[in-house]
Enzyme design. Structure first.
Site, PDB file in Angstrom:
ATOM      1  N   ASP A 274      -4.804 -21.254 -13.871  1.00 56.34           N
ATOM      2  CA  ASP A 274      -5.269 -21.063 -15.246  1.00 56.34           C
ATOM      3  C   ASP A 274      -4.405 -19.977 -15.896  1.00 56.34           C
ATOM      4  OD1 ASP A 274      -7.735 -21.787 -17.127  1.00 56.34           O
ATOM      5  OD2 ASP A 274      -7.607 -19.598 -17.123  1.00 56.34           O
TER       6      ASP A 274
ATOM      7  N   TYR B 134      -6.448 -14.230 -24.796  1.00 48.30           N
ATOM      8  CA  TYR B 134      -6.167 -15.259 -25.806  1.00 48.30           C
ATOM      9  C   TYR B 134      -5.780 -14.616 -27.137  1.00 48.30           C
ATOM     10  CZ  TYR B 134      -8.486 -18.481 -22.576  1.00 48.30           C
ATOM     11  OH  TYR B 134      -8.826 -19.237 -21.482  1.00 48.30           O
TER      12      TYR B 134
ATOM     13  N   HIS C 216     -10.391 -29.029 -13.099  1.00 47.03           N
ATOM     14  CA  HIS C 216      -9.610 -27.826 -13.411  1.00 47.03           C
ATOM     15  C   HIS C 216      -9.716 -26.746 -12.347  1.00 47.03           C
ATOM     16  CE1 HIS C 216      -7.683 -24.797 -15.925  1.00 47.03           C
ATOM     17  NE2 HIS C 216      -8.691 -23.980 -15.665  1.00 47.03           N
TER      18      HIS C 216
END
Length: 279
Positions: free
Chosen positions: A100, A198, A252
């Site tokens: 990730d 982010y 994921h």
């Protein structure tokens, strides 16, 4: 010497340093909203083969390393943190594994500091330039639209504080892991710090990191809800060394759900890199 904490100015990163201290070193980088424990089911197989593992709780995830401003989470600082862990352990070169967001740090480290990276195993995360190209596809853009949402102040925290466990289990993460990570995100400043990874994207000076020239394995789950096949297929275009693509029928959260396959891919990459010799 074992490394339990690494100081970066006023910040203190917690590190899980396990396995034979004199073995080849694996640097294991987690993603959002995990911590270093995400590799817990993977590392026993690595230790059994004589490998040392360094699994830091990265910036924002270690309680002693949660600066509040988003500028502190630029990708270049995150790469420097990873190298600082190696420096503290006295390791000149390591096999780097990232899942990730940790995969993003791993790709950048391999591109910018190939002399420190013996091999790269990227788990779930495609090369950033492959993902950028894939974003021209509306389907891929829709699946990663949450990145835009996370740029907003306060609203993402309010949403995730109430729904994080549900969102994580709904995306395929086992309930025990979801509860653990959500509990960590309830620590003071933790969720804001994790989201700042982010929010720092517009500030980073790496746009995006370039191609890599180290032996690389890319491990991808065909049922990943966020990352479609287009980016996975293009990732090999950005590797100028021996490259292996491993596709799993999985989602994921590969370190938690497919630890044997992840460990096997890592060990195969380490063995292949050793067979190639230096350079």
């Amino acid at each position: 010497m074992r490394v339990r904490q690494v100081r970066r100015g006023r910040l203190v990163l917690d590190v899980r340093d396990e396995g034979p201290v004199d073995g080849e070193t694996m640097l294991l980088l987690h993603g959002f909203p995990q911590d270093g424990s995400c590799w817990g089911a993977v590392v026993p197989a690595l230790h059994a083969e004589g490998l040392r593992t360094l699994a830091p709780d990265q910036r924002g995830y270690s309680p002693g390393a949660r600066p509040p401003r988003r500028g502190a989470y630029r990708l270049e600082w995150l790469v420097d943190d990873a190298l600082a862990v190696l420096d503290a352990a006295g390791v000149e070169q390591a096999h780097v594994v990232g899942h990730d967001w940790g995969g993003g740090v791993a790709w950048a480290a391999a591109a910018l500091h190939p002399e420190r990276v013996a091999s790269l195993t990227a788990v779930s995360t495609p090369h950033p330039r492959a993902l950028a190209r894939a974003m021209a596809n509306p389907g891929q853009a829709l699946r990663t639209s949450y990145v835009g949402l996370f740029q907003l102040p306060r609203l993402p925290e309010a949403l995730l504080e109430r729904r994080l466990v549900t969102l994580l289990t709904g995306s395929g993460l086992p309930a025990a892991s979801a509860e653990h990570y959500a509990g960590r995100m309830r620590e003071p400043g933790a969720l804001r710090a994790a989201l700042n990874w982010y929010r720092a994207l517009p500030l980073t000076r790496l746009r995006p990191p370039g191609d890599v020239a180290v032996p690389t394995t890319y491990l991808w789950g065909s049922a990943d809800p966020a990352l479609r096949r287009g980016a996975a297929r293009r990732t090999g275009d950005h590797v100028g060394a021996a490259y292996r693509f491993v596709e799993l029928t999985a989602g994921h959260w590969l370190p938690e759900t497919e630890p044997d396959e992840v460990a096997g891919a890592i060990l195969d990459q380490v063995a292949a890199a050793a067979g190639q010799g230096p350079g």
